[in-house]
Design an enzyme around this catalytic site. Structure first.
Site, PDB file in Angstrom:
ATOM      1  N   GLU A 206      22.665  38.245  23.033  1.00 35.56           N
ATOM      2  CA  GLU A 206      23.262  39.581  23.105  1.00 35.56           C
ATOM      3  C   GLU A 206      22.276  40.624  23.638  1.00 35.56           C
ATOM      4  O   GLU A 206      22.507  41.825  23.515  1.00 35.56           O
ATOM      5  CB  GLU A 206      23.833  39.966  21.732  1.00 35.56           C
ATOM      6  CG  GLU A 206      25.020  39.067  21.373  1.00 35.56           C
ATOM      7  CD  GLU A 206      25.592  39.302  19.984  1.00 35.56           C
ATOM      8  OE1 GLU A 206      24.929  39.942  19.152  1.00 35.56           O
ATOM      9  OE2 GLU A 206      26.709  38.821  19.742  1.00 35.56           O
ATOM     10  N   LYS A 335      37.474  41.335  16.244  1.00 45.72           N
ATOM     11  CA  LYS A 335      37.327  40.557  17.469  1.00 45.72           C
ATOM     12  C   LYS A 335      38.699  39.976  17.776  1.00 45.72           C
ATOM     13  O   LYS A 335      39.180  39.117  17.026  1.00 45.72           O
ATOM     14  CB  LYS A 335      36.340  39.405  17.247  1.00 45.72           C
ATOM     15  CG  LYS A 335      34.899  39.818  16.934  1.00 45.72           C
ATOM     16  CD  LYS A 335      34.111  38.605  16.413  1.00 45.72           C
ATOM     17  CE  LYS A 335      32.624  38.821  16.427  1.00 45.72           C
ATOM     18  NZ  LYS A 335      31.893  37.749  15.691  1.00 45.72           N
TER      19      LYS A 335
HETATM   20  P1  PGA Z   1      29.915  35.135  17.792  1.00 48.59           P
HETATM   21  O1  PGA Z   1      29.319  36.046  16.623  1.00 48.59           O
HETATM   22  O2  PGA Z   1      28.799  34.255  18.263  1.00 48.59           O
HETATM   23  O3  PGA Z   1      30.941  34.323  17.049  1.00 48.59           O
HETATM   24  O4  PGA Z   1      30.486  36.000  18.843  1.00 48.59           O
HETATM   25  C1  PGA Z   1      28.590  37.212  16.802  1.00 48.59           C
HETATM   26  C2  PGA Z   1      28.558  37.902  15.448  1.00 48.59           C
HETATM   27  O5  PGA Z   1      28.316  37.216  14.425  1.00 48.59           O
HETATM   28  O6  PGA Z   1      28.829  39.094  15.341  1.00 48.59           O
HETATM   29 ZN    ZN Z   2      28.762  38.667  12.848  1.00 45.13          ZN
END
Ligand code: PGA
Ligand code: ZN
Length: 423
Positions: A206, A335
């Site tokens: 990220e 999400k």
């Molecule tokens: P993810 O998680 O890898 O499932 O996108 C990111 C997060 O824990 O916020």
């Molecule tokens: Zn998370």
């Protein structure tokens, strides 16, 4: 105005990790009207909707030709002739075509791509920006949660906690907020290079630094040193995504940090001490995802701190309901592809608001150049967004928010310290 979906197409494209993902195009009255690139998780909750991936040797098993085929052969034909503005009915049809309850037949990657593309197509035919089509009252530009130090499943270091975050709550608008966070990031870079050499300044999925640190004390000291040196200490609060399910030893039933076993009470104690030492605004997934009771204890102990459920709730109204009944956490991570359809995700946000819970819109760790979540965060007037640090699949979302803020002009509101209750 009569308008109908005339075609739905899908293809394999590549996400930021170099894995295939699904891109969906929705055509209305013969024109391409809505496109979505579906993001993917890596630090996932076990109750999330399920992606369909091909397996086998091609792309290391990550291929999505089956999910693409499900769009082209099953979902697309069923949507032709439908009005794209009938989002709720179309999403109900997607759930019915899938029939499994967790999207495992058609794939959450196929379903989420179609659902969002239909919504964007409807915005396109109505001539409105996506955020405004979704909500005529959309006007809150969210406070960013910028994760400057990264660990967990999203990096190659041994840091247990996944994200050490700053939130620029003392800024007067988003641009000033970003300036604050990225100036801190520049100072942090130099501190990391001084201590570990330049290899320490590699970044995680990220886009935050992933230095060779472990535990919680040292990364917090390093981050707060950078914050203090920046002169912005009074303009930020700290955040964490602990993603605790991923440093919980499921077989032995203990948390493992810095080579030590920790019981739930030790972990709760750790957060309480942390919040005494630093101004904290938000902590996500502080305990493992099955422990509603532990989350409830922590939520009541940390009065004034937002406790966010990501793996805990997976944007799913039924799971959030259980959390609300238990008094676990006081906000959800949002999400859209954790649950599958836009309608289900909007229902989850509405249920959260009505239960007095906050909503934090979030990226996935496997992103693309699609900036939909910027519009979705403004449409939800949620007041907070977590969308990473550097690299264009992250910064693209901030850039879209800056454009939206400019378009809204004097109507835009940056909630600052009111990020949990922006309205
Ligand atoms: P993810 O998680 O890898 O499932 O996108 C990111 C997060 O824990 O916020
Ligand atoms: Zn998370």
């Amino acid at each position: 105005m009569v308008c109908t979906i005339t075609d739905v197409r899908a293809r394999e494209i590549i996400d930021c990790r170099g894995f295939p993902t699904v891109e969906v195009d929705a055509w209305v009255d013969g024109d391409l009207a809505g496109r979505t690139d579906v993001p993917a998780g890596r630090s996932t909750g076990k109750r999330e909707a399920v992606e369909v991936r091909d397996g086998g040797r091609r792309w290391g098993g990550q291929g999505v030709t089956k999910a693409v085929g499900n769009v082209m052969e099953i979902i697309g034909p069923a949507l032709i002739g439908r009005d794209p503005r009938d989002q709720r009915a179309i999403d109900a049809l997607l759930c019915e075509l899938d029939g499994t309850g967790n999207k495992s037949k058609l794939g959450s990657n196929a379903v989420a791509g179609v659902s969002l593309s239909v919504a964007k197509a409807a915005a396109h035919v109505t001539g409105l920006p996506f955020y405004k089509y979704l909500n005529a009252n959309a006007h809150v530009i969210p406070v960013p949660l910028v994760n400057l130090i990264n660990g967990g499943k999203l990096t190659s270091n041994d840091l247990e906690i996944q994200e050490f975050i700053v939130m620029p709550v003392g800024a007067s608008d988003l641009l000033e907020g970003l300036q604050i966070c990225y100036e801190i990031n520049i100072i942090l870079h130099d501190l990391i290079v001084d201590r570990f050499g330049k290899i320490g300044a590699n970044v995680g999925d990220e886009g935050g630094f992933a230095p060779p640190l472990t535990g919680i004390r040292e990364p917090m000291e390093m981050l707060s040193t950078a914050v203090n040196a920046s002169g912005y200490a009074d303009k930020i609060v700290y955040g964490l995504d602990a993603a605790a399910s991923h440093w919980y030893d499921w077989e032995r039933g203990v948390y493992r940090m810095d080579g030590e076993d920790m019981a739930r009470d030790d972990v709760i104690d750790m957060y309480v001490k942390l919040c005494e030492a630093y101004p904290f605004g938000s902590i996500e997934d502080p305990l493992m995802e099955d422990d509603l009771e532990g989350h409830a204890i922590l939520t009541s102990k940390l009065d004034g701190v937002q406790i966010v459920g990501d793996d805990l709730f997976t944007t799913n109204t039924e799971h959030i309901r259980r959390g609300v009944e238990a008094g676990a956490a006081n906000a959800i991570l949002w999400k859209f592809n954790q649950v599958g359809t836009l309608t289900e995700a909007l229902d989850a946000a509405e249920f959260a608001y009505r239960s007095g819970y906050g909503v934090q819109v979030s990226e996935r760790s496997g992103e693309t150049e699609d900036t939909s979540i910027a519009d979705l965060a403004v449409a939800l007037n949620c007041g907070q967004i977590k969308t990473g640090t550097t690299r264009s699949e992250r910064t693209g979302k901030y850039n879209q928010l800056l454009r939206i803020a400019e378009e809204l002009g004097s109507q835009a509101r940056y909630p600052g310290r009111d990020f949990r209750r922006p309205i």
